[in-house]
Design a protein around this motif. Structure first.
Motif, PDB file in Angstrom:
ATOM      1  N   THR A   1       0.841  -1.196   0.000  1.00 58.58           N
ATOM      2  CA  THR A   1       0.000   0.000   0.000  1.00 58.58           C
ATOM      3  C   THR A   1       0.874   1.242   0.000  1.00 58.58           C
ATOM      4  O   THR A   1       1.439   1.622   1.022  1.00 58.58           O
ATOM      5  N   PHE A   2       0.996   1.847  -1.150  1.00 53.97           N
ATOM      6  CA  PHE A   2       1.877   2.988  -1.360  1.00 53.97           C
ATOM      7  C   PHE A   2       1.609   4.116  -0.382  1.00 53.97           C
ATOM      8  O   PHE A   2       2.534   4.768   0.098  1.00 53.97           O
ATOM      9  N   SER A   3       0.363   4.346  -0.084  1.00 56.53           N
ATOM     10  CA  SER A   3       0.003   5.507   0.715  1.00 56.53           C
ATOM     11  C   SER A   3       0.504   5.422   2.149  1.00 56.53           C
ATOM     12  O   SER A   3       0.484   6.416   2.865  1.00 56.53           O
ATOM     13  N   ARG A   4       0.987   4.283   2.590  1.00 55.73           N
ATOM     14  CA  ARG A   4       1.496   4.161   3.953  1.00 55.73           C
ATOM     15  C   ARG A   4       2.990   4.434   4.054  1.00 55.73           C
ATOM     16  O   ARG A   4       3.566   4.347   5.134  1.00 55.73           O
ATOM     17  N   TYR A   5       3.601   4.771   2.937  1.00 53.55           N
ATOM     18  CA  TYR A   5       5.033   4.961   2.898  1.00 53.55           C
ATOM     19  C   TYR A   5       5.412   6.426   2.701  1.00 53.55           C
ATOM     20  O   TYR A   5       4.795   7.151   1.927  1.00 53.55           O
ATOM     21  N   THR A   6       6.449   6.819   3.397  1.00 51.44           N
ATOM     22  CA  THR A   6       7.125   8.073   3.058  1.00 51.44           C
ATOM     23  C   THR A   6       8.080   7.767   1.925  1.00 51.44           C
ATOM     24  O   THR A   6       8.824   6.787   1.969  1.00 51.44           O
ATOM     25  N   MET A   7       8.043   8.605   0.898  1.00 49.35           N
ATOM     26  CA  MET A   7       8.875   8.395  -0.288  1.00 49.35           C
ATOM     27  C   MET A   7       9.920   9.497  -0.381  1.00 49.35           C
ATOM     28  O   MET A   7       9.634  10.660  -0.089  1.00 49.35           O
ATOM     29  N   ALA A   8      11.103   9.116  -0.803  1.00 48.98           N
ATOM     30  CA  ALA A   8      12.192  10.091  -0.873  1.00 48.98           C
ATOM     31  C   ALA A   8      13.018   9.903  -2.130  1.00 48.98           C
ATOM     32  O   ALA A   8      13.013   8.834  -2.743  1.00 48.98           O
TER      33      ALA A   8
ATOM     34  N   ALA B   1      14.989  15.074  -1.568  1.00 47.51           N
ATOM     35  CA  ALA B   1      13.627  15.522  -1.265  1.00 47.51           C
ATOM     36  C   ALA B   1      12.804  14.326  -0.804  1.00 47.51           C
ATOM     37  O   ALA B   1      13.162  13.179  -1.075  1.00 47.51           O
ATOM     38  N   ALA B   2      11.708  14.628  -0.119  1.00 45.36           N
ATOM     39  CA  ALA B   2      10.821  13.562   0.343  1.00 45.36           C
ATOM     40  C   ALA B   2       9.405  14.083   0.479  1.00 45.36           C
ATOM     41  O   ALA B   2       9.176  15.286   0.661  1.00 45.36           O
ATOM     42  N   ALA B   3       8.465  13.143   0.400  1.00 46.63           N
ATOM     43  CA  ALA B   3       7.052  13.463   0.594  1.00 46.63           C
ATOM     44  C   ALA B   3       6.425  12.372   1.440  1.00 46.63           C
ATOM     45  O   ALA B   3       6.568  11.186   1.131  1.00 46.63           O
TER      46      ALA B   3
ATOM     47  N   THR C   1       6.262  17.755   2.707  1.00 41.71           N
ATOM     48  CA  THR C   1       7.464  17.629   1.893  1.00 41.71           C
ATOM     49  C   THR C   1       8.661  18.251   2.604  1.00 41.71           C
ATOM     50  O   THR C   1       8.514  19.083   3.502  1.00 41.71           O
ATOM     51  N   HIS C   2       9.829  17.832   2.185  1.00 39.25           N
ATOM     52  CA  HIS C   2      11.076  18.372   2.750  1.00 39.25           C
ATOM     53  C   HIS C   2      12.139  18.297   1.670  1.00 39.25           C
ATOM     54  O   HIS C   2      12.175  17.332   0.886  1.00 39.25           O
ATOM     55  N   PHE C   3      12.981  19.331   1.610  1.00 41.43           N
ATOM     56  CA  PHE C   3      13.993  19.405   0.562  1.00 41.43           C
ATOM     57  C   PHE C   3      15.362  19.703   1.157  1.00 41.43           C
ATOM     58  O   PHE C   3      15.488  20.404   2.164  1.00 41.43           O
TER      59      PHE C   3
ATOM     60  N   SER D   1       5.143   7.447   8.615  1.00 36.03           N
ATOM     61  CA  SER D   1       4.448   8.683   8.256  1.00 36.03           C
ATOM     62  C   SER D   1       5.373   9.892   8.328  1.00 36.03           C
ATOM     63  O   SER D   1       5.016  10.976   7.868  1.00 36.03           O
ATOM     64  N   ARG D   2       6.545   9.695   8.910  1.00 34.92           N
ATOM     65  CA  ARG D   2       7.472  10.808   9.073  1.00 34.92           C
ATOM     66  C   ARG D   2       8.484  10.849   7.938  1.00 34.92           C
ATOM     67  O   ARG D   2       8.770   9.850   7.300  1.00 34.92           O
TER      68      ARG D   2
END
Length: 123
Positions: free
Chosen positions: A28-35, A49-51, A57-59, A101-102
């Protein structure tokens, strides 16, 4: 198991734009923080970067104002929109996922990684 695949790399000129895509499958993609991380010549990939799944988001300081990140949880995709590219942006760009989630900037927090896509910016 989560599968991560990047696409969209290429060779561009100083000042050009490029968009990278990351497609995820298997969980389930939506449970992952992606960077996004990038590997220039050197020992370790650096955070770009990450979302989070909620849209935070963070850069990295080096890309703030030039890069944007977005994700589509319905399509299991994330993109990195890069503008005003510089030669120092050159490297292999990796998409990574953390079941959290972080947002983290340390690569050790991300368990799943793609194979990477090369971005080369020429002056």
């Amino acid at each position: 198991q989560l599968q991560v695949v990047e696409s969209g790399g290429g060779s561009v000129q100083d000042g050009d734009s490029l968009t990278l895509s990351c497609t995820v499958s298997g969980r389930t993609f939506s449970r992952y923080t992606m960077a996004w991380f990038r590997q220039a010549p050197g020992p370790d990939p650096e955070f770009v970067a990450a979302a989070s799944w909620s849209g935070d988001t963070h850069f990295a300081e080096s890309v703030k104002g030039r890069f944007a990140v977005s994700r589509d949880n319905a399509k299991n995709t994330m993109s990195l929109q890069m503008q005003s590219l510089k030669p120092e942006d050159t490297g292999v760009y990796y998409c990574a996922a953390a079941y959290d989630s972080r947002i983290y900037v340390h690569r050790e927090r991300y368990r799943y990684w793609g194979q990477g896509t090369q971005v080369t910016v020429s002056s």
